[in-house]
Motif scaffolding. Structure first.
Motif, PDB file in Angstrom:
ATOM      1  N   ALA A 251       8.021   6.382 -11.719  1.00 17.55           N
ATOM      2  CA  ALA A 251       9.423   6.237 -11.286  1.00 17.55           C
ATOM      3  C   ALA A 251       9.597   6.718  -9.853  1.00 17.55           C
ATOM      4  O   ALA A 251      10.303   6.086  -9.051  1.00 17.55           O
ATOM      5  N   HIS A 252       8.961   7.824  -9.516  1.00 21.01           N
ATOM      6  CA  HIS A 252       9.025   8.334  -8.138  1.00 21.01           C
ATOM      7  C   HIS A 252       8.385   7.328  -7.172  1.00 21.01           C
ATOM      8  O   HIS A 252       8.935   7.067  -6.099  1.00 21.01           O
ATOM      9  N   ARG A 253       7.249   6.789  -7.547  1.00 19.66           N
ATOM     10  CA  ARG A 253       6.552   5.831  -6.671  1.00 19.66           C
ATOM     11  C   ARG A 253       7.386   4.574  -6.445  1.00 19.66           C
ATOM     12  O   ARG A 253       7.438   4.051  -5.334  1.00 19.66           O
ATOM     13  N   LEU A 254       8.018   4.075  -7.502  1.00 18.71           N
ATOM     14  CA  LEU A 254       8.813   2.849  -7.400  1.00 18.71           C
ATOM     15  C   LEU A 254      10.035   3.019  -6.499  1.00 18.71           C
ATOM     16  O   LEU A 254      10.485   2.049  -5.885  1.00 18.71           O
ATOM     17  N   ARG A 255      10.569   4.235  -6.418  1.00 16.60           N
ATOM     18  CA  ARG A 255      11.752   4.476  -5.576  1.00 16.60           C
ATOM     19  C   ARG A 255      11.418   4.494  -4.094  1.00 16.60           C
ATOM     20  O   ARG A 255      12.285   4.255  -3.265  1.00 16.60           O
ATOM     21  N   ARG A 256      10.188   4.810  -3.760  1.00 19.67           N
ATOM     22  CA  ARG A 256       9.807   4.958  -2.352  1.00 19.67           C
ATOM     23  C   ARG A 256       9.494   3.612  -1.725  1.00 19.67           C
ATOM     24  O   ARG A 256       8.852   2.766  -2.348  1.00 19.67           O
ATOM     25  N   PRO A 257       9.896   3.443  -0.456  1.00 20.35           N
ATOM     26  CA  PRO A 257       9.510   2.219   0.244  1.00 20.35           C
ATOM     27  C   PRO A 257       7.985   2.129   0.359  1.00 20.35           C
ATOM     28  O   PRO A 257       7.301   3.141   0.512  1.00 20.35           O
ATOM     29  N   ALA A 258       7.465   0.928   0.316  1.00 18.28           N
ATOM     30  CA  ALA A 258       6.014   0.715   0.370  1.00 18.28           C
ATOM     31  C   ALA A 258       5.412   1.184   1.689  1.00 18.28           C
ATOM     32  O   ALA A 258       4.233   1.519   1.738  1.00 18.28           O
ATOM     33  N   TYR A 259       6.202   1.219   2.759  1.00 19.58           N
ATOM     34  CA  TYR A 259       5.673   1.620   4.061  1.00 19.58           C
ATOM     35  C   TYR A 259       5.628   3.138   4.247  1.00 19.58           C
ATOM     36  O   TYR A 259       5.142   3.617   5.254  1.00 19.58           O
ATOM     37  N   TRP A 260       6.133   3.917   3.291  1.00 21.40           N
ATOM     38  CA  TRP A 260       5.952   5.366   3.344  1.00 21.40           C
ATOM     39  C   TRP A 260       4.512   5.667   2.952  1.00 21.40           C
ATOM     40  O   TRP A 260       3.955   5.040   2.048  1.00 21.40           O
ATOM     41  N   SER A 261       3.915   6.655   3.594  1.00 23.62           N
ATOM     42  CA  SER A 261       2.568   7.044   3.195  1.00 23.62           C
ATOM     43  C   SER A 261       2.675   8.167   2.163  1.00 23.62           C
ATOM     44  O   SER A 261       3.517   9.049   2.291  1.00 23.62           O
TER      45      SER A 261
END
Length: 176
Positions: A51-61
């Protein structure tokens, strides 16, 4: 600006911190997300991480590491979110045998110094003591004591402290 976002379990503190750091990101919107939680095969934990991963934009490292001081020192100006301080504390207590008699004073000093020296946008997410589940065990009380002390020290070096309750931020400290 260094921000400490506190809250209980499922209070919305991570989501609030993600939105806050996104507003502080550079022109390209990039953010370094330091995830401190240990990887686990437990299905419920894996769902939380997903859930945390899905909330983050893909371009965040994303950097999965409990060595937060090193991460902060490596890029002290990059917009960074650390989620969460409680995970970092568990790893530090494990490393030092601090669930019983070990000491983490040096680890805490190093983390606080790295936060204090950080000069870019920084959001730290941490569970607030008394708003999280604490077992009625010696190790559980030790964790609560250490977390309470750590949160106080981090709050002292942060420019802003926010308590998130039901997804709503309450400013506790604001340094201008």
């Amino acid at each position: 600006m260094r921000v400490l976002a506190l809250g209980g379990i499922r209070s919305g503190k991570s989501q609030w911190a993600e939105a806050d750091i996104a507003r502080s990101a550079g022109p390209d919107g990039s953010v370094r997300y330091v995830a401190t939680g240990a990887v686990s095969a437990e299905p419920e934990w894996a769902e939380r991480v997903a859930a945390h991963r899905l909330r983050r934009p893909a371009y965040w490292s994303t950097i999965e590491s409990a060595d937060v001081p090193t991460q902060l020192r490596d890029e002290p100006g990059a917009p960074t979110l650390v989620d969460d301080v409680g995970g970092w504390l568990v790893a530090a207590m494990d490393r030092r045998g601090a669930w019983t008699d070990g000491r983490i004073t040096g680890d805490v000093d190093e983390l606080v110094a790295a936060v204090d020296a950080f000069h870019g946008p920084l959001a730290l997410v941490s569970p607030e003591v008394g708003l999280t589940v604490v077992p009625a065990t010696r190790s559980g009380r030790r964790f609560a004591d250490e977390l309470g002390s750590l949160n106080q020290r981090l709050a002292a070096v942060c420019d802003r402290v926010v308590l998130v309750v039901a997804g709503q931020p309450l400013t506790v400290k604001e340094s201008l």
